[in-house]
Design an enzyme around this catalytic site. Structure first.
Site, PDB file in Angstrom:
ATOM      1  N   ARG A   1       1.679  17.137  19.268  1.00  0.00           N
ATOM      2  CA  ARG A   1       2.097  18.512  19.565  1.00  0.00           C
ATOM      3  C   ARG A   1       1.794  18.908  21.004  1.00  0.00           C
ATOM      4  O   ARG A   1       2.573  19.634  21.617  1.00  0.00           O
ATOM      5  CB  ARG A   1       1.466  19.479  18.573  1.00  0.00           C
TER       6      ARG A   1
ATOM      7  N   ASN B   1       7.111  22.852  16.755  1.00  0.00           N
ATOM      8  CA  ASN B   1       5.939  22.044  17.100  1.00  0.00           C
ATOM      9  C   ASN B   1       6.119  20.561  16.799  1.00  0.00           C
ATOM     10  O   ASN B   1       5.151  19.830  16.643  1.00  0.00           O
ATOM     11  CB  ASN B   1       4.690  22.606  16.414  1.00  0.00           C
TER      12      ASN B   1
ATOM     13  N   LYS C   1      10.531  17.194  13.274  1.00  0.00           N
ATOM     14  CA  LYS C   1      11.294  18.433  13.130  1.00  0.00           C
ATOM     15  C   LYS C   1      12.489  18.515  14.094  1.00  0.00           C
ATOM     16  O   LYS C   1      12.591  17.735  15.040  1.00  0.00           O
ATOM     17  CB  LYS C   1      10.358  19.624  13.348  1.00  0.00           C
TER      18      LYS C   1
ATOM     19  N   ARG D   1      -3.211  13.908  10.841  1.00  0.00           N
ATOM     20  CA  ARG D   1      -3.406  15.308  11.246  1.00  0.00           C
ATOM     21  C   ARG D   1      -4.102  15.386  12.607  1.00  0.00           C
ATOM     22  O   ARG D   1      -3.780  16.247  13.423  1.00  0.00           O
ATOM     23  CB  ARG D   1      -4.144  16.087  10.166  1.00  0.00           C
TER      24      ARG D   1
ATOM     25  N   HIS E   1       5.501  17.791  11.203  1.00  0.00           N
ATOM     26  CA  HIS E   1       4.792  18.346  10.049  1.00  0.00           C
ATOM     27  C   HIS E   1       3.991  17.213   9.445  1.00  0.00           C
ATOM     28  O   HIS E   1       4.409  16.054   9.489  1.00  0.00           O
ATOM     29  CB  HIS E   1       5.789  18.866   9.003  1.00  0.00           C
TER      30      HIS E   1
ATOM     31  N   THR F   1      -1.565  23.412  15.183  1.00  0.00           N
ATOM     32  CA  THR F   1      -0.325  24.191  15.193  1.00  0.00           C
ATOM     33  C   THR F   1      -0.353  25.193  16.347  1.00  0.00           C
ATOM     34  O   THR F   1       0.638  25.373  17.048  1.00  0.00           O
ATOM     35  CB  THR F   1      -0.153  24.950  13.853  1.00  0.00           C
TER      36      THR F   1
ATOM     37  N   PHE G   1       6.566  34.347   8.156  1.00  0.00           N
ATOM     38  CA  PHE G   1       7.161  33.245   8.914  1.00  0.00           C
ATOM     39  C   PHE G   1       8.115  32.380   8.077  1.00  0.00           C
ATOM     40  O   PHE G   1       8.751  31.465   8.606  1.00  0.00           O
ATOM     41  CB  PHE G   1       6.073  32.361   9.539  1.00  0.00           C
TER      42      PHE G   1
END
Length: 138
Positions: free
Chosen positions: A103, A113, A10, A86, A116, A92, A58
């Site tokens: 993260r 964070n 991100k 994951r 994705h 998150t 959001f």
């Protein structure tokens, strides 16, 4: 079972030059990079990618964040790649992140964070197809 999943690095991570560190983390954990591209999303593309969240509080801030700087889209492959990635990403919620996860190491906040990841096989197929054509996945 060998699977493919989508990783997005991100804007908060691309702006802080963390692309290489994140990719190294993934490769060292046994995942293989099958495709990779740096992309500047526009509003329509970001809204399309996150369409399932439209109407949630959001949604607009997430879209704004995702178009704020380039992202890196990556197709990862490996044994149980979806759940493996994951686990490597981490939660998150900042309070639930395990030490050593991507993260925990690099996220700024719950929204910023760093990464994705697809949450299911169905999502992985849809999300990979959003960014890559079949002949781009090597």
């Amino acid at each position: 079972m060998i699977q493919q999943t989508l990783c997005l690095i991100k804007p908060d991570a691309t702006q802080r030059n963390l692309i290489g560190k994140i990719l190294s983390h993934l490769e060292e954990a046994g995942l293989t990079i099958k495709a990779l591209k740096k992309v500047q999303l526009n509003q329509e593309q970001a809204e399309g990618f996150y369409a399932e969240h439209q109407g949630k509080e959001f949604f607009a801030p997430l879209v704004e964040f995702m178009i704020s700087a380039p992202i890196v889209a990556v197709v990862l492959e490996g044994e149980n790649a979806i759940s493996h990635y994951r686990e490597l990403m981490g939660a998150t919620n900042p309070e639930q992140r395990k030490a050593g996860t991507i993260r925990a190491l690099y996220a700024i906040s719950g929204r910023e964070n760093s990464v994705h990841g697809s949450d299911s096989e169905q999502s992985a197929k849809r999300e990979i197809a959003y960014f890559f054509t079949p002949n781009e996945i090597l």
